[in-house]
Every structure is written in structure tokens, then in C-alpha cells.
Design a protein around this motif. Structure first.
Motif, short mmCIF file in Angstrom:
data_model
loop_
_atom_site.label_atom_id
_atom_site.label_comp_id
_atom_site.label_asym_id
_atom_site.label_seq_id
_atom_site.Cartn_x
_atom_site.Cartn_y
_atom_site.Cartn_z
N GLN A 28 -1.65 -7.01 -0.49
CA GLN A 28 -0.50 -6.40 0.17
C GLN A 28 -0.10 -5.08 -0.47
OE1 GLN A 28 2.44 -9.51 0.06
NE2 GLN A 28 1.80 -10.34 2.04
N ASN A 29 -0.41 -4.87 -1.74
CA ASN A 29 -0.06 -3.63 -2.42
C ASN A 29 -1.15 -2.57 -2.29
OD1 ASN A 29 2.39 -4.67 -3.24
ND2 ASN A 29 1.60 -5.42 -5.17
N ASN A 30 -2.26 -2.88 -1.65
CA ASN A 30 -3.33 -1.91 -1.44
C ASN A 30 -2.82 -0.81 -0.51
OD1 ASN A 30 -5.68 -0.51 -0.92
ND2 ASN A 30 -6.91 -2.36 -0.62
N SER A 31 -3.13 0.45 -0.85
CA SER A 31 -2.59 1.58 -0.07
C SER A 31 -3.11 1.59 1.37
CB SER A 31 -2.94 2.89 -0.77
OG SER A 31 -4.34 3.06 -0.84
N LYS A 32 -4.35 1.17 1.57
CA LYS A 32 -4.89 1.15 2.93
C LYS A 32 -4.22 0.07 3.78
CE LYS A 32 -9.36 3.06 1.69
NZ LYS A 32 -10.80 2.85 1.64
N VAL A 33 -3.92 -1.05 3.16
CA VAL A 33 -3.24 -2.14 3.87
C VAL A 33 -1.81 -1.71 4.22
CG1 VAL A 33 -2.42 -4.52 3.70
CG2 VAL A 33 -4.67 -3.92 2.84
N VAL A 34 -1.15 -1.04 3.29
CA VAL A 34 0.22 -0.56 3.54
C VAL A 34 0.22 0.44 4.70
CG1 VAL A 34 2.12 0.76 2.55
CG2 VAL A 34 1.02 -1.02 1.20
N ALA A 35 -0.78 1.35 4.71
CA ALA A 35 -0.86 2.34 5.79
C ALA A 35 -1.12 1.65 7.13
CB ALA A 35 -1.96 3.34 5.49
N LEU A 36 -1.99 0.63 7.14
CA LEU A 36 -2.27 -0.11 8.38
C LEU A 36 -1.03 -0.84 8.86
CD1 LEU A 36 -4.29 -1.28 10.52
CD2 LEU A 36 -4.55 -3.19 8.96
N MET A 37 -0.29 -1.47 7.96
CA MET A 37 0.88 -2.24 8.36
C MET A 37 2.03 -1.36 8.86
SD MET A 37 -0.18 -5.22 8.24
CE MET A 37 1.30 -6.08 8.67
N LYS A 38 2.04 -0.09 8.48
CA LYS A 38 3.07 0.82 8.97
C LYS A 38 2.70 1.41 10.33
CE LYS A 38 5.06 2.11 4.56
NZ LYS A 38 5.33 3.19 3.60
#
Length: 160
Positions: A28-38
Motif C-alpha cells: 500500500q505504501n508503494n508509489s505506483k500503487v498510491v498513484a493507481l489508487m488516486k
């Protein structure tokens, strides 16, 4: 001996839960995952977990047929450079139609697998919560589990 096994099983479950929590937190703290979730797609998938699971299962299951199709395209392209142009068009048409049929079938299979996975998850989680909710009642009531459950249910009704 049964208590020792129960304690070791409980410790194993706690250790497993701790490791899974760390893994989930790192994902969940991965930057790519954060970008996808936004993104709008990520927000939609967050609101519709069944669609997200179906999409994940479809992508995983369809990777092999797509890989075979791409291998077929590369090999026939190499053959086309040698001079087999008519055969290439036929093979691409047949291969594309075959890939379409396989992906449609895999879409239905992934939908069924997602439904099965979600039903299994709901069933197992409800059984585990039911089992753990009965355990303190059985220890406190000394064997009258049904009476303890009925009296606790009646107390909850009168409190409301």
C-alpha cells in the motif's frame, strides 16, 4: 497437550497475521500503487472489489494465451520476411479469432473463479468468527452454550 497445541496454533496465527500486515502495508505504501489508487480507475476498483478480483484473475489466467499468440505473431512475421505473405494473413486471422474465443472463455472462467473465491472467503470468515464467538461462551457457561447464547441474545434485544 491440547492446550499446548492451541497456544502454538494461536501464536502461529498471530505471527502469520503480523507478516501479512507488513506485506500489505509495504504494497500500500508503494508509489505506483498510491498513484493507481488516486486515479479514477483505482477509485472505481476500490469501490467494487468483485470487479477488481475478476479483473486480476482474468489478467493472470489470460497471460499464457496472449504470450502464445505473440510468439505466433513473431514467428509468422519472420516467415513473412522469407516470402510467405498469404500464409501470414491466414494465420493471423485464425490466430486472432482463436485468441478471441479463448479470452472470452477465460473471462467467464475468471468470473466463476472470482465468485467462488469470494463465496469461500465469506464462508470461512463467518465460520471462524462464529467459532471464536462461541468459544468464550462455552468456557464461561460450563457446557450450557445454548442457554448462554439465548440469554445473551435476549439481553441484546432488551438493550436496544
Amino acid at each position: 497437550m491440547a492446550k499446548e497445541e492451541t497456544l502454538s496454533t494461536s501464536k502461529d496465527f498471530q505471527e502469520l497475521q503480523r507478516k501479512l500486515s507488513l506485506l500489505i502495508e509495504s504494497v500500500q505504501n508503494n508509489s505506483k500503487v498510491v498513484a493507481l489508487m488516486k486515479s479514477p480507475v483505482g477509485q472505481y476498483l476500490d469501490k467494487h472489489p468483485f470487479v477488481a478480483l475478476t479483473l486480476l484473475v482474468f489478467v493472470v489466467v489470460s497471460a499464457i494465451p496472449v504470450g502464445f499468440f505473440l510468439l505466433l505473431v513473431i514467428l509468422t512475421s519472420l516467415a513473412a520476411f522469407v516470402g510467405v505473405i498469404l500464409l501470414e494473413g491466414l494465420v493471423f486471422s485464425v490466430g486472432g479469432f482463436s485468441l478471441l474465443c479463448v479470452l472470452c472463455g477465460l473471462g467467464f472462467v475468471s468470473l466463476a473463479m472470482s465468485g467462488t473465491i469470494i463465496m469461500s472467503y465469506v464462508m470461512v470468515s463467518s465460520l471462524i468468527s462464529y467459532w471464536f464467538s462461541l468459544r468464550p461462551l462455552a468456557e464461561n457457561s460450563g457446557g450450557d452454550c445454548w442457554l448462554a447464547m439465548k440469554s445473551s441474545n435476549l439481553e441484546e434485544l432488551y438493550q436496544e
